[in-house]
Design a protein around this motif. Structure first.
Motif, PDB file in Angstrom:
ATOM      1  N   GLU A 291     -35.430 -11.409  22.280  1.00  0.00           N
ATOM      2  CA  GLU A 291     -34.990 -10.694  23.487  1.00  0.00           C
ATOM      3  C   GLU A 291     -33.540 -11.060  23.728  1.00  0.00           C
TER       4      GLU A 291
ATOM      5  N   ARG B 282     -34.750 -25.561  34.204  1.00  0.00           N
ATOM      6  CA  ARG B 282     -35.895 -26.127  33.504  1.00  0.00           C
ATOM      7  C   ARG B 282     -36.024 -27.589  33.878  1.00  0.00           C
ATOM      8  N   GLY B 283     -37.212 -28.138  33.641  1.00  0.00           N
ATOM      9  CA  GLY B 283     -37.527 -29.494  34.112  1.00  0.00           C
ATOM     10  C   GLY B 283     -36.682 -30.572  33.538  1.00  0.00           C
TER      11      GLY B 283
ATOM     12  N   VAL C 282     -41.098 -15.814  31.078  1.00  0.00           N
ATOM     13  CA  VAL C 282     -40.262 -16.728  31.847  1.00  0.00           C
ATOM     14  C   VAL C 282     -39.019 -15.988  32.331  1.00  0.00           C
TER      15      VAL C 282
ATOM     16  N   ASN D  37     -47.496 -20.903  19.423  1.00  0.00           N
ATOM     17  CA  ASN D  37     -47.248 -21.864  18.351  1.00  0.00           C
ATOM     18  C   ASN D  37     -47.403 -23.311  18.805  1.00  0.00           C
TER      19      ASN D  37
ATOM     20  N   ARG E 211     -37.733 -26.394  24.391  1.00  0.00           N
ATOM     21  CA  ARG E 211     -37.480 -26.901  25.746  1.00  0.00           C
ATOM     22  C   ARG E 211     -36.654 -25.917  26.549  1.00  0.00           C
TER      23      ARG E 211
ATOM     24  N   GLU F   7     -42.934 -29.852  28.119  1.00  0.00           N
ATOM     25  CA  GLU F   7     -41.682 -29.409  28.717  1.00  0.00           C
ATOM     26  C   GLU F   7     -40.582 -30.463  28.529  1.00  0.00           C
ATOM     27  N   ALA F   8     -40.980 -31.712  28.666  1.00  0.00           N
ATOM     28  CA  ALA F   8     -39.994 -32.795  28.593  1.00  0.00           C
ATOM     29  C   ALA F   8     -39.546 -33.082  27.165  1.00  0.00           C
ATOM     30  N   THR F   9     -40.326 -32.665  26.197  1.00  0.00           N
ATOM     31  CA  THR F   9     -40.032 -33.064  24.820  1.00  0.00           C
ATOM     32  C   THR F   9     -39.697 -31.907  23.887  1.00  0.00           C
ATOM     33  N   GLY F  10     -40.241 -30.721  24.170  1.00  0.00           N
ATOM     34  CA  GLY F  10     -40.082 -29.621  23.226  1.00  0.00           C
ATOM     35  C   GLY F  10     -40.986 -29.748  22.020  1.00  0.00           C
ATOM     36  N   LEU F  11     -41.938 -30.674  22.056  1.00  0.00           N
ATOM     37  CA  LEU F  11     -42.887 -30.789  20.948  1.00  0.00           C
ATOM     38  C   LEU F  11     -43.838 -29.601  20.979  1.00  0.00           C
ATOM     39  N   ASN F  12     -44.447 -29.317  19.822  1.00  0.00           N
ATOM     40  CA  ASN F  12     -45.365 -28.179  19.816  1.00  0.00           C
ATOM     41  C   ASN F  12     -46.743 -28.556  19.272  1.00  0.00           C
TER      42      ASN F  12
ATOM     43  N   VAL G  64     -44.880 -22.724  28.670  1.00  0.00           N
ATOM     44  CA  VAL G  64     -43.705 -23.562  28.454  1.00  0.00           C
ATOM     45  C   VAL G  64     -42.722 -22.861  27.523  1.00  0.00           C
ATOM     46  N   VAL G  65     -43.273 -22.146  26.559  1.00  0.00           N
ATOM     47  CA  VAL G  65     -42.414 -21.542  25.549  1.00  0.00           C
ATOM     48  C   VAL G  65     -42.223 -20.076  25.898  1.00  0.00           C
ATOM     49  N   GLY G  66     -41.022 -19.610  25.743  1.00  0.00           N
ATOM     50  CA  GLY G  66     -40.689 -18.260  26.172  1.00  0.00           C
ATOM     51  C   GLY G  66     -41.477 -17.186  25.448  1.00  0.00           C
ATOM     52  N   THR G  67     -42.205 -16.388  26.188  1.00  0.00           N
ATOM     53  CA  THR G  67     -42.852 -15.220  25.604  1.00  0.00           C
ATOM     54  C   THR G  67     -42.307 -14.003  26.313  1.00  0.00           C
ATOM     55  N   GLY G  68     -41.266 -14.194  27.050  1.00  0.00           N
ATOM     56  CA  GLY G  68     -40.724 -13.108  27.846  1.00  0.00           C
ATOM     57  C   GLY G  68     -41.219 -13.196  29.268  1.00  0.00           C
TER      58      GLY G  68
END
Lengths: 256, 653
Positions: free
Chosen positions: A85, B652-653, B646, B342, A45, B307-312, B640-644
């Protein structure tokens, strides 16, 4: 073609962050597994650029130093994360904290400069609140416990009932008079301050309470609240050092 | 009137129970509202353990829909395990909500969501622990209105004496309608008390109120008639149907538990309803017509939900997910969006004939390539005609061949045992079919480490299906048949070792059968079982067949009724069924004709692709099928997940 391990690139760690967190209020009932799942979701998140392990189901690089037992609150739990990073530790602290449910709180985040975090922790300071405990009886029990060389106690472990000494690990055990306002049950609440060395097998606060029973027949009523106040290296004067002190820069943020 | 939190009294007990985290609430995205600034208060309960109840979609949706409304408060409660129950009874701590630990009895409405009838004893336990009288007739103006919803509520007769009302069908609009009626009633000063409120709810048609209907019986035990006992009460109560799923994009911010639960994924319903017409499937019959959610709505829900949960993990739910008119583009575009992050996608229910390997490859692109699961339900062609599950063995073999060639190693097949007209030979065909699958897999992959697991569950006839008249097979015959199947698999030297077999014993299904097609007289059995300690009947370690059998014998006595009478007895065309006054939209004549077609092994098509076959739902309820394709695309969204990619630090939401 056989389905082999996917050829993902292993994302290397470029920055280690050391984090102190707290387990407060009703979330003290979360187990360590519960916390680690919550943290993995929180890093997603918070969009932290985590470093991941390789393999079919890559895991973010997170390592824990010990963990308070389920049902016990803590102001001083520690973990380390690896980022792919660089990020400002203050930003990581804020975004991670707002991504965790209230009660699982990030207290401090610093960049790991040197050495290993587990090497900086060998003792804990605990606060035990015993509602309904008779102060005089408690004092006598503590004195009897401290007078012994060793006090055998029993606890259920994964491998069944186990007997061990609860006395040797105890550095200090004191009855204090201050009654915190938030303890239910009110007037006669016994409060213990405890410092224990991390030995094997680990001596937990409930083992020390068992020790009071074994040494002096002191019975603890239900509703005991236990909080870990600090972890770190045990000083010669019986105080506990701050395990993040060595990583904190000269102009860095104050301790949590 | 302030309502106090029970937490201080509960807390000392939590140190003494297993997995205390399930009772403390505090989940991410939980809503806490001030009691005194709200005027309609719901307690929603999924009557099973927290780990099963928390991921339930129905409760999650209603929790958000209600809490979004001004002046409305919704909290959740779950079944407590026996260790905590004993302590609660000892220390007089009543049933509580996990959100603010308020006593359930203080709420206006106490709603149960039933996915399965085996939760009935847990309902009785919760009502009792809450300090609410068990029987609806004994409740007073200070007690909550006890409601049931979910699929089992399409025949709530077995629990009628414990319920004040039942909601049939989709809950989103129904709970808001109920809320409006309760609010108006309270604003008027609750004139006429509980009876008047129930009367208003019943005359509105939003709920079924059992107390306003009398049931008469014939000497042989069958029902003579069910009639309203007050003027203004409708003869039949119809189900609710939400007609535009894009207007109801829930759950938007599902709760993220601290405790481990059975599903840890963000689930989005991609459509509701199914017209494949499988005759055993109550869900498919009672949720008609098909209503698709458009793919841009799904795309937006997935982005916000993660985004609201962090689930994958994302579950694309429906009764037959590969049937969505745009499932291909949807899977591809979601896989593109989450490439390398992921995030895995899953499609829980897929038919062999709607499945293709391109789709499967998209789904597994970002995640694990675990097993594939299909449900032929019957192994012989004849039996599949009887149940109208028209997938062919060629489809199955072609699909699994492609899957094995693309790297899958494990296929799981679901079957039922005890279907109408079934013989030993039909069930033994399962062994042959599994062997064919292994053979095809070994040829396609050139490897021997190919696995096929067959999982077999007993068939339970359900109300509002063409099989509502069918006799259940007794559990002894089911167990014998499955034993023969196991022997046949073991005897297969060439493929037997590659076939795994999992099955459920036939006895819990008999009880499910009793509760599914029972009438009001079954309530006494449920009550006896609960009084005898029955809890968590959906859990094999807690379920006791003997307890149910004993309670049934006591409750039914020497009369015509028995466990067999309710389960293994075939019903006739003119018999009044306990749920005939509850309207799922399906014509009883059509259901009967379909039952007769079934016995003649005649299939029926899907009305999405062929002309209407007059099941009755659309004209009866004024609804229509809603299917795409829309041709729309998912709105491109930043990952949603950082790949660089962002920028940071950002909000964040």
């Amino acid at each position: 073609m056989a389905r082999a391990q996917p050829d993902r690139e292993v994302i290397p760690v470029v920055q280690k962050l050391r984090i102190r967190y707290a387990k407060r209020g009703r979330l003290r009932f979360s187990s360590h597994r519960d916390f680690s799942r919550a943290l993995e979701r929180a890093v997603r998140r918070a969009a932290l650029p985590m470093a991941y392990s390789a393999g079919f189901s890559p895991h973010p690089k997170i390592s824990y130093v010990g963990a308070a037992p389920t049902g016990v609150a803590s102001e001083a739990e520690y973990l380390e994360i690896g980022l792919a990073e660089r990020r400002d530790p203050a930003w990581v602290m804020a975004s991670l904290d707002s991504s965790l449910p209230p009660g699982l709180d990030i207290v401090e985040c610093v960049e790991g400069q040197t050495g290993s975090l587990p090497d900086r922790i060998d003792a804990s300071q605990w606060l035990l609140e015993l509602p309904g405990a008779d102060p005089a009886g408690l004092r006598a029990a503590v004195a009897a416990f401290l007078a012994e060389e060793s006090v055998e106690v029993e606890r259920m472990t994964k491998d069944g009932r186990r007997q061990f000494d609860a006395r040797a690990a105890v550095v200090t055990l004191k009855v204090t008079d201050t009654t915190p306002d938030d303890v239910s049950g009110g007037t006669n609440c016994g409060i213990l301050q405890l410092v224990v060395r991390h030995l094997t097998p680990a001596v937990r606060p409930d083992d020390v309470l068992s020790g009071l029973r074994a040494a002096a027949g002191f019975e603890v009523l239900t509703g005991t609240r236990v909080t870990r106040l600090a972890q770190g290296l045990l000083g010669e004067d019986g105080t506990i050092g701050d395990p993040l002190a060595a990583d904190r820069g000269p102009v860095d943020q104050p301790a949590g | 009137m302030p309502v106090e939190s029970l937490f201080a009294r509960l807390e000392p007990l939590l140190a003494r129970v297993q997995k205390p985290i399930q009772y403390v609430g505090g989940e991410l995205n939980a809503t806490l509202k001030d009691w005194d600034t709200t005027d309609v208060r719901w307690c929603l309960m999924y009557p099973d353990a927290y780990e099963v109840g928390l991921p339930n979609q129905g409760v999650a949706i209603l929790y958000e829909v209600l809490n979004e409304r001004e002046g409305v408060l919704a909290e959740r409660s779950y079944a407590v395990w026996p260790d905590l129950e004993a302590l609660m009874r000892e220390h007089q701590v009543p049933q509580f909500t996990v959100d603010a630990h308020r006593p359930v009895k203080a709420f206006d409405l106490f709603g149960f969501s039933f996915a399965t009838e085996l939760g009935y004893t847990n309902m009785l336990n919760a009502i009792d622990l809450a300090g609410i009288p068990l029987l609806a007739a004994d409740r007073g103006d200070d007690d909550p209105i006890v409601l049931a919803g979910g699929h089992a509520a399409f025949n709530p007769e077995t629990i009628a004496e414990f319920l004040d009302a039942a909601v049939l069908g989709d809950g989103e609009q129904a709970v808001l309608r109920i809320t409006d009626i309760v609010r108006a009633f309270k604003a008027e000063g609750s004139p006429g008390g509980r009876e008047e409120l129930l009367f208003r709810l019943a005359t509105d048609g939003v709920v079924y109120v059992p107390r306003f209907y009398d049931v008469d019986y014939l000497p042989d035990g069958r029902i003579r008639r069910v009639v309203p006992n007050r003027a203004g009460i409708p003869f039949r109560v119809a189900k609710h149907t939400v007609m535009n799923l894009d207007e109801w994009p829930y759950p938007a911010k599902p709760l993220v538990p601290l405790a481990e639960t059975v599903h840890e994924r963000y689930s989005v319903e991609i459509f509701r309803g199914c017209t494949r017409g499988c005759r055993f499937c109550q869900a498919g019959m009672i949720t008609r017509p098909v209503r698709e959610r458009s793919i841009d709505t799904i795309g937006a829900m997935v982005a916000k939900g993660l985004e609201a949960t962090g689930l994958n993990e994302v579950g694309l739910l429906s009764l037959s997910s590969a049937d969505h008119s745009e499932i291909g583009p949807l899977a591809k575009q979601l896989a593109d969006r989450y490439e390398g992050q992921n995030v895995s996608l899953s499609l829980p229910s897929t038919r062999v004939d709607a499945f293709n390997v391109d789709l499967a490859n998209e789904l597994s692109r970002n995640g694990r390539r675990s097993g594939l699961t299909f449900a032929p339900e019957g192994a012989s062609e004849r039996l599949r005609r009887v149940i109208n599950k028209m997938v062919s063995e060629e489809d199955l073999i072609r699909t699994v061949t492609a899957a094995y060639a693309n790297g899958w190693r494990q296929v799981k097949l679901y079957f039922m045992c005890g279907l109408p007209t079934e013989t030993d030979d039909d069930v033994l065909e399962i062994a042959r079919m599994a062997a064919e699958v292994i053979k095809a897999g070994r040829e396609a992959s050139g490897k021997r480490d190919i696995k096929c697991t067959v999982s077999i569950g007993p068939f339970v006839p359900k109300p509002h299906t063409p099989f509502q008249w069918a006799p259940m097979l007794d559990h002894k015959t089911i167990d014998e048949r499955l034993l023969k199947l196991r022997k046949a698999i073991t005897a297969d030297r060439q493929y037997g070792k590659a076939i795994g077999m999992r099955y459920h014993d036939g006895r819990p299904a008999i009880i499910e059968g009793l509760l599914s097609r029972g009438d009001r007289r079954v309530g006494a059995v449920i009550r006896k079982v609960w009084e005898d300690g029955g809890r968590f009947d959906g859990w094999s370690e807690h379920f006791s067949y003997d307890r149910w059998e004993r309670a049934a014998a006591e409750a039914f006595g020497d009369g015509p009724l028995s466990l067999d009478w309710y389960t293994t007895r075939e019903r006739g065309e003119t018999e009044v069924l306990a749920w005939d006054h509850l309207d799922s939209g399906l014509d009883k004549e059509w259901l009967w004709a379909d039952w007769q077609d079934s016995l003649a092994a005649v299939e029926v098509e899907d009305c999405r692709w062929t002309p209407c076959f007059d099941c009755g739902v659309c004209p009866q309820l004024g609804t229509d099928i809603q299917v795409g394709p829309t041709g729309r695309v998912l709105i491109p969204l930043s990952p949603v997940v950082g790949t660089g990619a962002v920028p940071w630090p950002t909000s964040r939401g």
